[in-house]
Each structure stands twice: as structure tokens, then as C-alpha cells.
Design a protein around this motif. Structure first.
Motif, mmCIF file in Angstrom:
data_model
loop_
_atom_site.group_PDB
_atom_site.id
_atom_site.type_symbol
_atom_site.label_atom_id
_atom_site.label_comp_id
_atom_site.label_asym_id
_atom_site.label_seq_id
_atom_site.Cartn_x
_atom_site.Cartn_y
_atom_site.Cartn_z
ATOM 1 N N GLU A 1 37.684 23.310 135.777
ATOM 2 C CA GLU A 1 39.106 22.981 135.801
ATOM 3 C C GLU A 1 39.857 23.617 134.653
ATOM 4 O O GLU A 1 41.045 23.924 134.758
ATOM 5 C CB GLU A 1 39.245 21.449 135.726
ATOM 6 C CG GLU A 1 40.675 20.958 135.818
ATOM 7 C CD GLU A 1 40.751 19.452 135.656
ATOM 8 O OE1 GLU A 1 41.879 18.933 135.801
ATOM 9 O OE2 GLU A 1 39.739 18.800 135.382
ATOM 10 N N GLY B 1 48.409 17.705 140.385
ATOM 11 C CA GLY B 1 47.091 17.629 139.776
ATOM 12 C C GLY B 1 46.184 16.704 140.562
ATOM 13 O O GLY B 1 46.615 15.662 141.049
ATOM 14 N N GLU C 1 43.666 17.090 135.091
ATOM 15 C CA GLU C 1 44.348 18.289 135.576
ATOM 16 C C GLU C 1 45.859 18.115 135.516
ATOM 17 O O GLU C 1 46.594 19.067 135.227
ATOM 18 C CB GLU C 1 43.914 18.615 137.003
ATOM 19 C CG GLU C 1 44.457 19.958 137.469
ATOM 20 C CD GLU C 1 43.959 20.342 138.852
ATOM 21 O OE1 GLU C 1 43.725 21.538 139.063
ATOM 22 O OE2 GLU C 1 43.792 19.443 139.702
#
Length: 390
Positions: free
Chosen positions: A190, A314, A319
Motif C-alpha cells: 500500500e 481509501g 490508505e
């Protein structure tokens, strides 16, 4: 979700007053410190530059120390910055403004991630509530700035909001006890991926242009009105009205943003009012109150639209933190030029007409970016799922 989850909205109360209180006080600050319009515009841009510099680093701080602890420290630093800005001389005015910008940047990035984590089933609604709290405090700071300065001076008017940050820090402190188990972890897969996503760049453009137009209005609207013959107190009330209408726009627009099918319409409808309002200020300035109301509604709605698209963009709170950091870093870097540009144009032309024209152009670009970001969200291909610990 627990009852403690709602304390995140109290943090929102601290993320704008230290900035929006400056606009109504700018004539007094400029007179006391000998600032020209260009220099005053730079002062208004300093927090945004701090946002741009600090935002990309916030995920590192929260990953190392925990989200709740990082927020607590930012509230304490914000309180210190407010005192430094008001009471440590000419250099302190600038240093304190930098400190304030750095502290607020942390909340700007982390609060959307906390909202996504704690209100996962109702992100757009929770974002609307968050921005309502944000706007209530921002508008209140604008409205009471001149009266407080009348009772004391502009320094107290700016510094008083440090007390709010300390109170909220006290309320927030119990959340830090369980912080270690709630800190979002970011996997190697990520890490940095948002910078390679086209959709992330669309969100950044939307966030940046929305911030640019907002901070031009917050920084210069009172000065523009005072130059047009409006009293400083009335101009402060108009700025309060502008931001107060943002509460209405922020609470209404989630009705369109919560569904994929109406999200494009919601994003566009959140940005068009500003175009109309600036055109009105240029052509029919006698109806300034009406245009302030229209602009305020649109800006509140646009902020919720941008934050909602970031929150749902996200897949995890980790994220979302990175996406928020990217959008706010580059977005606020763009926004930092807004108040400076408006001040330079006023200096060079001797009036505020050119500044308003530039604002109208930026408002049109904002509406275009809103459309592109919302379309990008609808067309975006799903990404591989990440584990719950990522």
C-alpha cells in the motif's frame, strides 16, 4: 463505534478558528505591523504552506505514536502556537502562524481517517457532521473577532482560541489509553500507491481548488468589503454568515453523496454556487449579502464533497490517511498561492476587481475538478483487497 467516537467532532472545532479569526483582524494587524496587502496575503498563506509541508508526514507520526496520541499532541501544540503568535513580538506573529499551521495539518489529515474508521457505515453523513462542527467554530471565530478586539485588542482576539484547544485536548486524552491497538498499519504494497493513482490526482485537484477559493474568501472578504465602504464590524458579520451557510450546505449535500448514482450531481452542485456568487459580486455588488449566502452554501457543500470522496477513496483507514495526506499536501500548496495572488493583484491594480475575476476563474476550475473527481470515483476499477491489518 462507541460514545467516545463522537469526540472526534470536538477536534474539528479547533481546526479553523485560529485561521479564520485573522481575516476580520487583518486591517488591524496590518496597521499595527505595517503590512502591505501582498505581505498580509503571505501571512494568510503561511498556514497553508505548513499544511502542504506537514501533511505527507502525518501518516508516519500516526503509525509510530498512534492516531489518538498524535491528535492530542497536535492540540497542545496548537494552543502554544496561538499564544506565541499573539504575544512574542513581530517575529512571533510569523513563527506562531507556522506552528498553528503545522498543528492543524495533523488534524486535517487524521480526522477523515478517524471518521472512516469509526463511522464506516455512514461516512458521508459523519463527514457532514464533522464539517458542520468545523464550520460552526470557524464562523464563530470570524463573528466575535472584532467584538473581542474591541474589549481588549487584536492580540487577545487571536489568542483566545488556544483555550478551546486545551479544553478539547483534555476531553480527548482518555482516548489515548487504547491507542496502540487502533493505530492503522500500512503494508509495503500500500505504501506510496496513492501517488500512482489517477483518481488520487483528481481528488487532489478538487481539494486544492476548493481550499484555494475558500481561503481567498476567508482572508480577503472583510478587507474587500471594508474597501467598498462597509464597516469592519458588518464585514465580520458577513464572514460569519458566509461560513454559517457552509453548515447548511455541508449537512444537505450528503443526501446526494451517499449514493453512487447521485454522487456526480452532488459534487457538481457543491461547486456551481461559488461561480454564481463571484459573478454576482462582480456585477451586482449591492446584493453582497445574497452572494455571501450563496457562496457560503457552496463552499460548505464542496468541502464535504471533497472530504467524502477522499474518505471513500481509501480502502482502509491507513490508505485513507495517505490519500488525505496527498490531497491536502498538494492541495494546500496550491491554495497557499490564492491569498497571495489576490493581494498582489490588489496591490498592482489599486482595486479588488482583478482579484474577484481571478476568483471567478478558480471557481470555474473547481467545478470542473469536482465533476472529474466524481466521475473518476464512479468509473474507478476496484483494487485488490488489503488485509485488515494493512
Amino acid at each position: 463505534m462507541t460514545r467516545a467516537s463522537w469526540t472526534v467532532f470536538l477536534v474539528a472545532l479547533c481546526l479553523r478558528p485560529a485561521i479564520t479569526v485573522v481575516g476580520p483582524m487583518l486591517p488591524q494587524i496590518s496597521a499595527a505591523e505595517g503590512l502591505a496587502e501582498t505581505t498580509a496575503g503571505i501571512l494568510g498563506a503561511v498556514p497553508l504552506l505548513a499544511f502542504a509541508a506537514v501533511s505527507p508526514q502525518v501518516h508516519r507520526l500516526s503509525s509510530r505514536y498512534g492516531i489518538e496520541r498524535t491528535v492530542l499532541v497536535s492540540l497542545l501544540v496548537l494552543a502554544v502556537g496561538g499564544v506565541v503568535r499573539s504575544y512574542t513580538g513581530d517575529a512571533g506573529l510569523w513563527l506562531g502562524t507556522v506552528i498553528i499551521g503545522c498543528a492543524i495539518a495533523v488534524g486535517n489529515v487524521l480526522v477523515p481517517a478517524i471518521v472512516k474508521r469509526d463511522f464506516a457505515a455512514q461516512v458521508s453523513r459523519a463527514t457532514g457532521v464533522y464539517t458542520a462542527f468545523l464550520t460552526i467554530a470557524a464562523s464563530l471565530a470570524s463573528a466575535v473577532a472584532v467584538p473581542i478586539a474591541g474589549l481588549a485588542d487584536w492580540r487577545l482576539s487571536l489568542a483566545v482560541w488556544s483555550g478551546l484547544a486545551l479544553v478539547v485536548a483534555g476531553v480527548w486524552f482518555p482516548r489515548t489509553k487504547s491507542d496502540s491497538s487502533e493505530t492503522p498499519r500500512v503494508s509495503a504494497t500500500e505504501s506510496g500507491s496513492v501517488w500512482r493513482q489517477g483518481h488520487a490526482w483528481l481528488l487532489t485537484a478538487f481539494m486544492g481548488l476548493q481550499s484555494t477559493t475558500f481561503y481567498i474568501m476567508v482572508t480577503w472578504l472583510p478587507t474587500i468589503e471594508v474597501a467598498g465602504g462597509v464597516s469592519q464590524r458588518t464585514a465580520g458579520v458577513h464572514l460569519f454568515l458566509y461560513q454559517g451557510m457552509g453548515i447548511v450546505g455541508g449537512l444537505v449535500i450528503p443526501l446526494l453523496l451517499r449514493r453512487t448514482g447521485t454522487r456526480v450531481a452532488g459534487a457538481v452542485l457543491s461547486s456551481v454556487p461559488l461561480v454564481v456568487a463571484v459573478a454576482g459580486l462582480l456585477t451586482v455588488p449591492s446584493l453582497a449579502v445574497l452572494w455571501v449566502i450563496v457562496a457560503g452554501w457552496g463552499q460548505g457543500a464542496a468541502l464535504v464533497a471533497a472530504l467524502t470522496l477522499i474518505s471513500i477513496g481509501g480502502r482502509t483507514s491507513g490508505e485513507t490517511t495517505r490519500l488525505s495526506g496527498m490531497a491536502q499536501s498538494l492541495g494546500y500548496l496550491l491554495a497557499a498561492g490564492g491569498p497571495v495572488l489576490a493581494g498582489v493583484l490588489a496591490d498592482r491594480t489599486g482595486s479588488w476587481t482583478a482579484s474577484l475575476v481571478a476568483l471567478a476563474v478558480l471557481a470555474l476550475l473547481q467545478a470542473t475538478a469536482a465533476l472529474a473527481a466524481a466521475l473518476g470515483d464512479r468509473r474507478r476499477e476496484p483494487l485488490p483487497a488489503l488485509s485488515a491489518q494493512s
